[in-house]
Write a protein that holds these residues in place. Structure first.
Motif: not given
Length: 99
Positions: A5-16
């Protein structure tokens, strides 16, 4: 074998968001939710900083020598830890590579 796991764009390009307008970085990382009804869309500007903080290897993962090869995102690992799940169910720490 899962990739690290090298990170993801959660909170930067999408959200829930849930049906009550509570916004979080993703469906897993729901800490520090933002209330759309109370804070409006201006509150979404805080999501990037929240995401960066939630992705840090803290708690049971801080200081782990294998964090660079971990396959689990930090919010998911936190849920496993809070549920007192066996380490082997989410962590490869101490397992030897086959080969």
């Amino acid at each position: 074998m899962r990739k690290p796991f090298t990170g993801c764009n959660a909170g930067h390009t999408f959200f829930h968001t849930d049906p009550h307008g509570q916004v979080s970085i993703c469906k897993i990382g729901r800490d520090d939710q933002i209330s759309l009804p109370r804070q409006g869309i201006q509150g979404l500007a805080r999501l990037g900083a929240i995401a960066d903080r939630l992705m840090l290897r803290t708690g049971g993962c801080s200081g782990c020598q294998l964090s660079g090869s971990c396959t689990v995102c930090r919010p998911l690992a936190k849920h496993y830890q809070e549920a007192k799940a066996p380490l082997a169910s989410y962590c490869r720490h101490g397992k030897k590579k086959a080969g």
